[in-house]
Design a protein around this motif. Structure first.
Motif, PDB file in Angstrom:
ATOM      1  N   LEU A  67       0.833  -1.202   0.000  1.00  0.00           N
ATOM      2  CA  LEU A  67       0.000   0.000   0.000  1.00  0.00           C
ATOM      3  C   LEU A  67       0.876   1.264   0.000  1.00  0.00           C
ATOM      4  CD1 LEU A  67      -2.924   1.059   0.018  1.00  0.00           C
ATOM      5  CD2 LEU A  67      -2.778   1.158   2.514  1.00  0.00           C
ATOM      6  N   ASP A  68       1.945   1.250   0.796  1.00  0.00           N
ATOM      7  CA  ASP A  68       2.871   2.387   0.814  1.00  0.00           C
ATOM      8  C   ASP A  68       3.544   2.549  -0.548  1.00  0.00           C
ATOM      9  OD1 ASP A  68       2.297   2.987   3.446  1.00  0.00           O
ATOM     10  OD2 ASP A  68       3.936   1.776   4.245  1.00  0.00           O
ATOM     11  N   LEU A  69       3.920   1.421  -1.144  1.00  0.00           N
ATOM     12  CA  LEU A  69       4.524   1.453  -2.478  1.00  0.00           C
ATOM     13  C   LEU A  69       3.554   2.074  -3.483  1.00  0.00           C
ATOM     14  CD1 LEU A  69       6.677   0.729  -4.615  1.00  0.00           C
ATOM     15  CD2 LEU A  69       5.667  -1.563  -4.707  1.00  0.00           C
ATOM     16  N   MET A  86      -2.628  -5.214  -6.872  1.00  0.00           N
ATOM     17  CA  MET A  86      -2.261  -5.594  -5.513  1.00  0.00           C
ATOM     18  C   MET A  86      -2.686  -7.036  -5.253  1.00  0.00           C
ATOM     19  SD  MET A  86      -1.022  -3.942  -2.740  1.00  0.00           S
ATOM     20  CE  MET A  86      -1.637  -2.267  -2.635  1.00  0.00           C
ATOM     21  N   ILE A  87      -1.758  -7.793  -4.652  1.00  0.00           N
ATOM     22  CA  ILE A  87      -2.068  -9.173  -4.275  1.00  0.00           C
ATOM     23  C   ILE A  87      -2.105  -9.252  -2.761  1.00  0.00           C
ATOM     24  CG2 ILE A  87      -1.242 -11.554  -4.284  1.00  0.00           C
ATOM     25  CD1 ILE A  87       0.109 -10.926  -6.949  1.00  0.00           C
ATOM     26  N   ALA A  98      -9.080   0.886   1.169  1.00  0.00           N
ATOM     27  CA  ALA A  98      -7.813   1.617   1.298  1.00  0.00           C
ATOM     28  C   ALA A  98      -7.019   1.564  -0.006  1.00  0.00           C
ATOM     29  CB  ALA A  98      -6.984   1.038   2.437  1.00  0.00           C
ATOM     30  N   ALA A  99      -6.973   0.386  -0.615  1.00  0.00           N
ATOM     31  CA  ALA A  99      -6.227   0.226  -1.868  1.00  0.00           C
ATOM     32  C   ALA A  99      -6.874   1.042  -2.986  1.00  0.00           C
ATOM     33  CB  ALA A  99      -6.157  -1.253  -2.255  1.00  0.00           C
ATOM     34  N   LYS A 100      -8.205   1.010  -3.044  1.00  0.00           N
ATOM     35  CA  LYS A 100      -8.919   1.791  -4.068  1.00  0.00           C
ATOM     36  C   LYS A 100      -8.683   3.289  -3.861  1.00  0.00           C
ATOM     37  CE  LYS A 100     -12.612  -0.929  -6.115  1.00  0.00           C
ATOM     38  NZ  LYS A 100     -11.756  -2.034  -6.356  1.00  0.00           N
ATOM     39  N   ALA A 101      -8.743   3.714  -2.606  1.00  0.00           N
ATOM     40  CA  ALA A 101      -8.525   5.128  -2.285  1.00  0.00           C
ATOM     41  C   ALA A 101      -7.118   5.560  -2.695  1.00  0.00           C
ATOM     42  CB  ALA A 101      -8.744   5.369  -0.796  1.00  0.00           C
TER      43      ALA A 101
END
Length: 128
Positions: A67-69, A86-87, A98-101
């Motif tokens: 997520l930081d990457l 993302m896996i 969070a990933a979508k955001a």
């Protein structure tokens, strides 16, 4: 849109076995230009130094998470358009949100097969 099998793909995972699995799945899909990074910092350095058409990254890594990457990639003017998959082993809603955001292109929950991977790659490349 046809998939460009010559796209340079960067796979990021701190678990060597997972890198091998993803590389093998990509090979089955005829993607042969695959580079690996074992953490987010290394991935970021490679992304900034090269030309990648796709990033496939694990979520759970130390010290820099997937997520930081993703956030770093999206904040970088040169990299921000790069398709990013993302896996994760977690399918928790808050992770997906969070990933979508953060601007993830797509999301794969482990375990997965070549079919799922191809489907996700086709979806993100169609929008690239």
């Amino acid at each position: 849109m046809a998939l460009d099998k010559n796209t340079n793909v960067l796979i990021v995972d701190d678990y060597k076995t997972m890198l091998r699995i993803i590389r093998n799945l990509l090979k089955q899909l005829d993607f042969n230009n695959v580079e690996e990074a074992t953490d987010g910092q290394e991935a970021l350095a490679k992304l900034r130094a090269g030309q990648f058409g796709l990033v496939i990254s694990d979520w759970n890594m130390q010290p820099m998470t997937g997520l930081d990457l993703l956030k770093e990639v999206r904040a970088d003017a040169r990299l921000k358009e790069t398709p990013f998959i993302m896996i994760t082993a977690e399918s928790k809603t808050e992770n997906v949100v969070a990933a979508k955001a953060a601007g993830v292109s797509n999301y794969i929950v482990k375990p997965f097969n070549a079919e799922t991977l191809r489907d996700k790659i086709e979806k993100v490349m169609a929008h690239a």
